[in-house]
Structure formats: C-alpha cells, structure tokens
Write a protein that holds these residues in place. Structure first.
Motif, PDB file in Angstrom:
ATOM      1  N   VAL A 345       2.762  -7.247  -5.106  1.00 30.42           N
ATOM      2  CA  VAL A 345       2.506  -7.357  -6.078  1.00 30.42           C
ATOM      3  C   VAL A 345       1.060  -8.078  -6.479  1.00 30.42           C
ATOM      4  CG1 VAL A 345       4.610  -8.344  -7.042  1.00 30.42           C
ATOM      5  CG2 VAL A 345       3.800  -6.139  -8.187  1.00 30.42           C
ATOM      6  N   ASN A 346       1.034  -7.534  -7.748  1.00 27.98           N
ATOM      7  CA  ASN A 346      -0.300  -8.359  -8.248  1.00 27.98           C
ATOM      8  C   ASN A 346      -0.151  -7.739 -10.410  1.00 27.98           C
ATOM      9  OD1 ASN A 346      -1.980  -9.644  -8.810  1.00 27.98           O
ATOM     10  ND2 ASN A 346      -3.518  -8.873  -7.582  1.00 27.98           N
ATOM     11  N   TYR A 358       0.159  -3.380 -13.369  1.00 34.18           N
ATOM     12  CA  TYR A 358       1.339  -4.283 -11.989  1.00 34.18           C
ATOM     13  C   TYR A 358       0.516  -3.279 -10.924  1.00 34.18           C
ATOM     14  CZ  TYR A 358       5.061  -1.578 -11.663  1.00 34.18           C
ATOM     15  OH  TYR A 358       5.845  -0.772 -11.740  1.00 34.18           O
ATOM     16  N   THR A 359       0.126  -4.035  -9.976  1.00 27.92           N
ATOM     17  CA  THR A 359      -0.399  -2.543  -8.647  1.00 27.92           C
ATOM     18  C   THR A 359       0.373  -3.397  -6.992  1.00 27.92           C
ATOM     19  OG1 THR A 359      -2.648  -3.022  -8.999  1.00 27.92           O
ATOM     20  CG2 THR A 359      -2.265  -2.892  -6.938  1.00 27.92           C
ATOM     21  N   LEU A 360       0.676  -1.995  -6.801  1.00 28.32           N
ATOM     22  CA  LEU A 360       1.826  -2.458  -5.626  1.00 28.32           C
ATOM     23  C   LEU A 360       0.954  -2.556  -4.636  1.00 28.32           C
ATOM     24  CD1 LEU A 360       4.882  -0.576  -6.297  1.00 28.32           C
ATOM     25  CD2 LEU A 360       4.417  -3.588  -6.264  1.00 28.32           C
ATOM     26  N   TYR A 361       0.624  -3.195  -3.495  1.00 28.91           N
ATOM     27  CA  TYR A 361      -0.286  -2.905  -1.954  1.00 28.91           C
ATOM     28  C   TYR A 361       0.713  -3.140  -0.671  1.00 28.91           C
ATOM     29  CZ  TYR A 361      -0.693  -8.215  -1.922  1.00 28.91           C
ATOM     30  OH  TYR A 361      -0.344  -9.191  -1.802  1.00 28.91           O
ATOM     31  N   ASN A 362      -0.032  -2.231   0.360  1.00 27.29           N
ATOM     32  CA  ASN A 362       0.883  -2.573   1.322  1.00 27.29           C
ATOM     33  C   ASN A 362      -0.584  -2.365   2.427  1.00 27.29           C
ATOM     34  OD1 ASN A 362       1.787  -2.166   4.048  1.00 27.29           O
ATOM     35  ND2 ASN A 362       3.292  -0.340   3.154  1.00 27.29           N
ATOM     36  N   VAL A 363      -1.009  -3.335   2.993  1.00 27.41           N
ATOM     37  CA  VAL A 363      -1.805  -3.506   4.309  1.00 27.41           C
ATOM     38  C   VAL A 363      -1.070  -3.266   5.500  1.00 27.41           C
ATOM     39  CG1 VAL A 363      -4.270  -4.682   5.203  1.00 27.41           C
ATOM     40  CG2 VAL A 363      -2.862  -4.837   2.521  1.00 27.41           C
ATOM     41  N   GLU A 364      -1.259  -1.923   6.188  1.00 25.89           N
ATOM     42  CA  GLU A 364      -1.477  -2.311   8.241  1.00 25.89           C
ATOM     43  C   GLU A 364      -2.082  -2.337   8.705  1.00 25.89           C
ATOM     44  OE1 GLU A 364       2.348  -2.601   8.481  1.00 25.89           O
ATOM     45  OE2 GLU A 364       2.908  -1.781   7.003  1.00 25.89           O
ATOM     46  N   THR A 365      -2.819  -3.329   9.792  1.00 23.01           N
ATOM     47  CA  THR A 365      -3.537  -4.033  10.290  1.00 23.01           C
ATOM     48  C   THR A 365      -2.745  -4.334  11.674  1.00 23.01           C
ATOM     49  OG1 THR A 365      -4.779  -4.998   8.368  1.00 23.01           O
ATOM     50  CG2 THR A 365      -5.542  -5.195  11.125  1.00 23.01           C
ATOM     51  N   ARG A 366      -3.871  -3.164  12.688  1.00 21.54           N
ATOM     52  CA  ARG A 366      -3.543  -3.318  14.509  1.00 21.54           C
ATOM     53  C   ARG A 366      -4.577  -3.704  14.978  1.00 21.54           C
ATOM     54  NH1 ARG A 366       0.229  -1.579  17.795  1.00 21.54           N
ATOM     55  NH2 ARG A 366       1.960  -0.620  16.270  1.00 21.54           N
ATOM     56  N   GLU A 367      -4.709  -5.029  15.476  1.00 24.02           N
ATOM     57  CA  GLU A 367      -5.449  -5.348  16.719  1.00 24.02           C
ATOM     58  C   GLU A 367      -4.976  -5.199  17.536  1.00 24.02           C
ATOM     59  OE1 GLU A 367      -8.965  -9.126  16.594  1.00 24.02           O
ATOM     60  OE2 GLU A 367      -7.522  -8.587  14.831  1.00 24.02           O
ATOM     61  N   ASN A 408      -3.136   1.207  -2.067  1.00 25.03           N
ATOM     62  CA  ASN A 408      -3.341   0.674  -3.841  1.00 25.03           C
ATOM     63  C   ASN A 408      -2.811   1.171  -4.811  1.00 25.03           C
ATOM     64  OD1 ASN A 408      -4.650  -2.550  -2.904  1.00 25.03           O
ATOM     65  ND2 ASN A 408      -6.150  -0.559  -2.505  1.00 25.03           N
ATOM     66  N   ARG A 409      -1.435   0.930  -5.696  1.00 27.66           N
ATOM     67  CA  ARG A 409      -0.911   1.849  -6.148  1.00 27.66           C
ATOM     68  C   ARG A 409      -1.316   1.325  -7.852  1.00 27.66           C
ATOM     69  NH1 ARG A 409      -0.309   7.333  -4.183  1.00 27.66           N
ATOM     70  NH2 ARG A 409      -0.187   6.483  -1.697  1.00 27.66           N
ATOM     71  N   PHE A 410      -1.657   1.263  -8.700  1.00 23.41           N
ATOM     72  CA  PHE A 410      -1.367   1.252 -10.401  1.00 23.41           C
ATOM     73  C   PHE A 410      -0.537   1.715 -10.812  1.00 23.41           C
ATOM     74  CE2 PHE A 410      -5.562   1.776  -8.047  1.00 23.41           C
ATOM     75  CZ  PHE A 410      -5.876   0.284  -7.997  1.00 23.41           C
ATOM     76  N   TYR A 411       0.499   0.889 -11.728  1.00 22.38           N
ATOM     77  CA  TYR A 411       1.310   1.366 -12.250  1.00 22.38           C
ATOM     78  C   TYR A 411       1.525   0.165 -13.830  1.00 22.38           C
ATOM     79  CZ  TYR A 411       3.587   3.322  -8.271  1.00 22.38           C
ATOM     80  OH  TYR A 411       4.176   3.287  -6.902  1.00 22.38           O
ATOM     81  N   SER A 412       1.819   1.226 -15.354  1.00 17.19           N
ATOM     82  CA  SER A 412       2.480   1.159 -15.870  1.00 17.19           C
ATOM     83  C   SER A 412       3.931   1.036 -16.115  1.00 17.19           C
ATOM     84  CB  SER A 412       1.661   1.248 -17.451  1.00 17.19           C
ATOM     85  OG  SER A 412       0.022   1.039 -17.204  1.00 17.19           O
TER      86      SER A 412
END
Length: 812
Positions: A345-346, A358-367, A408-412
C-alpha cells in the motif's frame, strides 16, 4: 579496425608459439612403489627446499605411481611422500639443474597392523599466497568439513559479503565468481543458492585474485574468486547425495548430488540438483516531494515474495588417447522458474493534489529461462618437458521470458476514486555466445615460463519488450508503443596475451599484457536509434612474491581491469515494478576500467596485512531520479568520470589450541567520487569499515561447532547513505561412519540485524528505503558420501567473461 586486421593480429600472436619450441625446461620425474615393486597411486608428494626446509610445491602420484614436477628453479631439494597405511618417507638432498631430472624410485613400507586407528583433530592453517593469488586449501582440512562454498567464502582474507548478498574483495564490490574457471551467469539469490549447495567435500581449493594474471579475462575490476573442484582419483564409481531444508519466515529446500566414474584412460563426472525456495522480505519506501509552497509525502509499505524452482546439471568427461593427448567435453544448464509477487500500500499525505489518499498495488511476475552450455576441449603435450597446447570451444545459449501483471487501485477512504492502472508486460531475451580459445605454455631457458594465447568471442543478443495497458471501460489490453521496443545487440571481442614467470631463489615474479579489441553495435528497431563503436584496450599485469627469510613474506601486484556493462543494462526499455517504481537501461554506458595495485605482508602465516589502491575511470554507478508530477521513481545506471579507492585489510588466523581455531578480518577503506551525474556535479569523499570473526571448535566424536559474525559500517557516496548492519551465526556439525555421513544444524542472523537501510538525497528527491530480508533462519543439511569423492575438472571453458554479463540491471 576491420575483421581482416583482427585476423592478422591473431596470426601474429600465434607466431610467437613457434620460436619457443627450441627451449628446454627444469623439472623432475620419479615413481613411488610398495615393497613388492608395484606402483602406488594417490600418494601425497611434497617438494621441499633443502636450504630452509620450506614447502615449494606438491602433487599426488598417478595410477602407476609416477609423478612429475615441471617449471622448477634450480637448487637443492628433498622429497617427502605420505600415504594412508604407509610410513612417511623423507628423502635425501639432491641438486636440480636445467633439464629433466629422473630420480630413483621411492619405496614405502606399510605401518604395523597392530597400530590402532587414531582420530586426527588438529587444525591446520589453510591460507597460502602465491603470485598475487590468495589460496584456501580445502582438501584434508577439518575446518572445511561439512561447510558450504558460501561459508568458506566468508573466511577468505579480504572477502566480505554484505547484507545485500554483494561480494567484496578488500572493500570493493563487483567481484566475479568462477567455478572451475567459468564465471557464473547467476546473480543475487540464485548465485547464493548455488553456493549454498556446493559442499566442501567437492572443493579442492578457492582462489582469490584481486589482480588476476593476464591469462584470465580482463573482466572484473574488483577481482575474481575461483572455486576449484576435486579430482576423480579412485578407479570406479564415487559420488555424493545431499539435501537441505531451512525455515524462517518461509521455507526453502534443495537436494543435490554427484556421480562419477573413472577408468584407466578416461573419466565421466556429473553434478545435479533441484531447489524449491521462497525468498521473502518486507520493505518501507518513504518519499518526500518538495513542491513549493508545500511538501507531499508517499509512504510505501510492502512485501516481496520470490518463489524459486530450478533444476541444474553438469555432465562431462575426459579421454586420454595417449600420455600426450586428452580430449574432453562438458554440458551444463537447467531450466528455472521464478514467480515473483510484490504487494503493498502507498499512502499519500501532506499537500495531496493527486486525487486519492492511498494506492493498493499487486504485481505478479513470472520469469522462466533455460541456459544450456556446451564445451569441447583438447590438450596436447608437444614434448616430455611440459610444452602444452590447449584448445577450448564453447557455445552458450540464453533463452528467457519475463511476464508481469501489475494492478494499481486508487482509494479515498473505502471508495475507489480513480480508474485502475493495470498493465501487462512481456520481455523475451535470446542471447547466443560463441567462444574459441587457444593457449600455449612453454618453459624457456633459465626456467622462464612463457604463457600465451588467443581468444575470440561473438555475442548476439535479441530483446523484445511489449507493454499493454488495460482500457478501463472495456477491460481490453492495448499495446503501448511508447514503452514497447525491439532491441538488438552484437559484440565481438578478439584477445591475445603474453605472460612470463620466473622463480629466482626465494623470489617469484611474473609480468604480462593482454590486448582486447572490441566491436559493438546496437539497434533499437522501434525508435530507430543505433550505435557502432570499437576500441582496442591493453591490460598489463605484474606480481612479485618475496620470501624475506624467517617468518616474513611480501607480495606486490599491479594490473589494469575492465567491467563491460551487462547486455540487460544496455537495453533502454523501461520495466515497471509498480505504479511508482521502474527501472530503465542506459545504452550509452561506457565500460568501467580500473588500475589496481596492492602490497601484502604476511607474518608466520598467521597475520596478513594488505594495502591496496585503485583508480577507476568511467565508474558505473546506480542512481534514481524522480518525476515530480507522476511521483514515479526510476532506477538507472550512469558513468562517473573517476573514483579513487584506498583500503587496508588485516587478516588473522591462529590455532589457539589443537581444537580451537580463530579467524578475524577487518577492512578500512576510503573512496572519492568525481564526475557528472544526471547533469549534477558529484564531488564527494567517504570512509567506511567492516569486519568479521569466526571461531571453530573441534570436539571429540567427529563433532564441530562454529560461531561467526560480521559487521558492516556506515557508508555514503554523497547522495546515498547506508546505515550499519551486522549478523551472528552458529553451526553444529556431526559426522558418522568415518565421515561418510554428516549432519549440520545452523542458525543464521540470530538477532535479525541483517537489515538494509538507505537514504538518498539527490537533486529533487529525498527518500528512505529499508528492506528486511528473511535472514533469521534455521538450517538442517545432510550429506552422504560414497566412494572417495574428489572431482577436479581441467579448466576448459573459453567464455567465462561473456556468460558473466548475461544478467544485470538495477531495481528497487
């Protein structure tokens, strides 16, 4: 310089082979036999100076009991021979002059069968110095039993491993790790996972080269560490099986083994392993944006979970057609799959004009990647005095794909107030490396040793990067042409070297020079940007070892080195970690070069003090820049014009008793930075220090306890300040069945102080980044040895430098 000119240069270098064939060599040959006259294999032989009874060199006998020493200085010597079950032999004095001396056979007598078996627990110093190289001898060293390669590295003089898994030599980072002369293509967690699977039982010695001789590639401004495997000495089958499990915040498991067979004329060896590990760390990323008349604050709190699943293998063999000619092959590689998750969370505070709290983020990476390598090698002795010609050819392939999905999701409050920023990226990398190397060794008149060779390398790299942004209304992903790109890179390096070595009484001296002609071209097909550059570089190197008599020895080394940017660092595509963090390559990066010098003094093989100095040109440095409007922080690399580095490194090892061994090391260093960084002048000086301590205790019943710790002092380069960190580790090892089976129980970072904390104040940015790794862990390892596992592979790879550049790039 065109390719025709390159060929002429290589042909000229080859011509130096021809006149050297007329010279002769100093050496000796002999055989060891039992009372029946049969040759005794695998007997330990030591050549000792008659003048002061110092050890000169050593070897083991072949299957027929014979052994040969080459490249020796004239003088008076005597031989010692020892083998399990036989009475130790100490010969009489003999004189060695120019040419090959044939000594009478040595006969060993068996010990009395009534003697009871004695458990030897004495601890011996294992560190030696020769030709500017620090060597840790592992074979028959009880301190190494049950250790991993990573644990052994931490005990080497001048070697320090920080809390970000960066390896330093005398305070300098950027060290290259080699296994049997091959620079490893792995980086970060993968490299350290591999080093943790290599047991001491498979290692013959570890070499630390702060100024490597010119026969090695010029890559590595901070030096090289070479881990050398043991030889296959036993006729028939032998091998190992091992497994380990560790638990901290997450679990990690691995299994590995080796299987080897040696016949009369050839041998086959293999190493294989599987790992399934989870690397976890939490982090805090606080950023301050000074936009008059107010301040904006972003506080990012998150956790990263890196799942690693990999299989690796190495299979090779050697076959001797005759006593003069040996041919060999090797294959290695293995697929890996590394899913990566970054969630957090940012929070925005202060003067907030962004429209959300604030921002909730979720990054899924596959290498996923597969990196097979193929080698063929040939060694031929042109005469019986040791004139050797060897060839090595390598093909290395790198096929990797990295796919990422960022949400990335943006909330108040509890309400989502802006459209989500969702994107997908795909990065395909294809790298082919073809390398050929030819080396020639010859002892000239008066015992001068000539080493010379040529090498040619061709690299082709293809990088395709696509970024697709989600259209909020329809949910479809649309190609973003601004950040998608197709990048091609081609490089060829033609190299040649000449090196001369000479031993005069108690002095050993060597001097040589390596030349490398580099041609590189790059083309960003998407933007149309391209470059072509070529340059010729020379890398001289000298070293001098002097026995001052009694308990003092002195070593002087000096040389020039280079670090070329990795292929990934040169690619100008932008890769997003989340909505506010990204990395970008720099195609304008120049190679980093350094001129290095060092003086080392040793006292009683107990206290070693090294003073070193390096001058860097075009220093490659990582830094961040930010976009005040979008709040994005981007990591990249650039060159500083110069940097001076000075260090003092004392190392102490002492057998306090027959069962207690202590090692202590410290490093005090000074560094200055000068140049232009992102249109800002940098002129800064800093001091820092670090140290480590280890106590090894050997108990009865094949039990050993080890306690070790390190401390890393504060450091600043003018815009990045790093806080101190430290760690305390303990380990208990127990062996069974005459060391055939061993169990190790360890606890790492007991107080969880191995934390990385950095503040960066540069231009318009001011941020604090703290990451806490999953370093407080309990580790259990079991190792079973069958046969007599001593696998040593002739150095054969010709593409060490290029494979080491397959990985790179910055990141948060």
């Amino acid at each position: 310089m065109n390719y025709s000119t390159q060929r002429r240069i290589l042909l000229f270098l080859l011509m130096i082979f021809i006149p050297t064939l007329i010279y002769s060599q100093s050496g000796l040959t002999c055989s060891v036999k039992d009372s029946s006259g049969a040759g005794l294999p695998f007997v330990n032989i030591a050549l000792v100076s008659h003048h002061d009874s110092t050890f000169v060199t050593g070897t083991t006998t072949l299957e027929d009991g014979s052994f040969t020493f080459r490249q020796l200085s004239g003088g008076s010597y005597f031989l010692k021979a020892s083998a399990v079950g036989y009475i130790e032999y100490a010969g009489t004095k003999f004189r060695l002059d120019t040419g090959l001396t044939i000594l009478p056979d040595i006969f060993l007598s068996r010990k009395s069968s009534t003697l009871k078996e004695v458990s030897i627990t004495a601890i011996r110093e294992s560190i030696t110095f020769k030709d500017g190289v620090v060597v840790m001898n592992i074979e028959d060293n009880p301190l190494a039993t049950g250790s991993t390669a990573l644990e052994l590295l931490k005990r080497l003089p001048g070697v320090f491993i920080d809390n970000q898994n960066n390896i330093h030599i005398n305070g300098k980072s950027g060290v290259r790790i080699m296994l049997d002369g091959k620079i490893q293509r792995l980086s970060g967690n993968e490299l350290f996972a591999l080093l943790n699977t290599l047991s001491a039982e498979s290692i013959s010695k570890i070499e630390v080269m702060s100024n490597p001789p010119v026969r090695y590639d010029s890559e590595g401004t901070s030096g090289m560490i070479n881990i050398v495997s043991r030889k296959v000495k036993v006729i028939g089958f032998s091998g190992t099986l091992g497994a380990g499990f560790s638990k901290g915040h997450s679990a990690r498991g691995a299994a590995d083994g080796s299987l080897n067979y040696k016949g009369r004329k050839g041998s086959v060896y293999s190493n294989f392993g599987y790992a399934n590990r989870t690397f976890y760390n939490s982090y805090i990323f606080d950023r301050t944006y000074d936009l008059p008349p107010a301040l904006t604050y972003l506080k990012e709190v998150g956790e990263q979970i890196n799942y690693q699943e990999l299989f690796y293998y190495k299979v090779g063999g050697d076959y001797s057609f005759s006593s003069k000619t040996t041919i060999g092959f090797q294959m290695n590689g293995g697929p890996s799959n590394t899913p990566f998750t970054d969630i957090g969370v940012n929070t925005v505070s202060g003067d907030n004009v962004l429209g959300y709290d604030y921002t909730l983020y979720n990054v899924e990476t596959r290498e996923s990647r597969n990196v097979p390598g193929y080698n063929i090698n040939l060694e031929h002795h042109l005469d019986t005095s040791g004139t050797t010609l060897s060839y090595s050819g390598d093909l290395s392939l790198y096929d990797g794909t990295r796919e990422a999905h960022s949400d990335n999701r943006f909330y108040s409050g509890a309400n989502e107030v802006l459209a989500p920023n969702v994107y997908k990226s795909r990065h395909e990398t294809d790298i082919d490396i073809i390398t050929n190397k030819l080396d020639f060794n010859k002892t000239l008149k008066r015992s001068w040793l000539l080493e010379t060779g040529v090498k040619s390398t061709v690299v082709k790299s293809s990088n395709d990067y696509t970024l697709r942004m989600m259209e909020p209304i329809t949910g479809t992903f649309i190609l973003n042409n601004e950040f998608s790109n197709v990048f091609r890179y081609h490089e060829s390096i033609s190299a040649g070297y000449v090196n001369l070595k000479k031993e005069i009484s108690k002095t050993s001296i060597q001097a040589g020079v390596r030349s490398e002609y580099t041609f590189a071209s790059a083309h960003n097909i998407t933007s149309g940007w391209k470059f072509d550059k070529q340059y010729l570089s020379f890398f001289p190197n000298v070293s001098l070892d002097k026995n001052l008599g009694g308990v003092h020895k002195m070593t002087l080394t000096a040389g020039r080195r280079i670090d070329r940017p990795s292929y990934r660092d040169l690619n100008p595509f932008k890769s997003y970690q989340d909505n506010y963090s990204s990395t970008v390559g720099n195609p304008n990066l120049k190679p980093q070069t350094s001129v290095n010098s060092a003086i080392r003094h040793s006292y009683k093989e107990m206290l070693f003090t090294t003073v070193s100095y390096s001058r860097y040109s075009n220093l490659i440095i990582s830094y961040d820049f930010q976009n005040d409007s979008t709040k994005e922080t981007t990591s990249t690399l650039s060159n500083l014009s110069k940097s001076d580095f000075f260090s003092v490194n004392p190392y102490f090892q002492k057998n306090v008793t027959s069962y207690l061994h202590l090692t202590m090391s410290a490093n005090l260093f000074y560094q200055d930075f000068s140049g232009d960084l992102n249109n800002t002048n940098v002129d800064y000086r800093t001091w820092s220090y670090n140290g480590n301590f280890s106590a090894d205790i050997i108990f009865p019943a094949e039990t050993r306890f080890v306690v070790s710790s390190f401390y890393n002092g504060p450091f600043s380069n003018g815009f990045q300040s790093i806080r101190p960190s430290w760690s305390l580790d303990v380990s208990l090892r127990k062996s069974f069945y005459k060391n055939k089976l061993s169990l190790t129980l360890s606890a790492f970072d007991l107080f969880h102080k191995n934390v990385f904390s950095m503040r960066s104040v540069f231009q318009n940015q001011d941020y604090i980044f703290i990451t806490t790794p999953d370093s407080r862990r309990v580790f259990l390892h079991v190792l079973w040895k069958f046969g007599n596992v001593k696998v040593d592979v002739r150095q054969k790879a010709s593409n060490e430098e290029e494979k080491g550049r397959l990985n790179g790039g910055g990141g948060k």
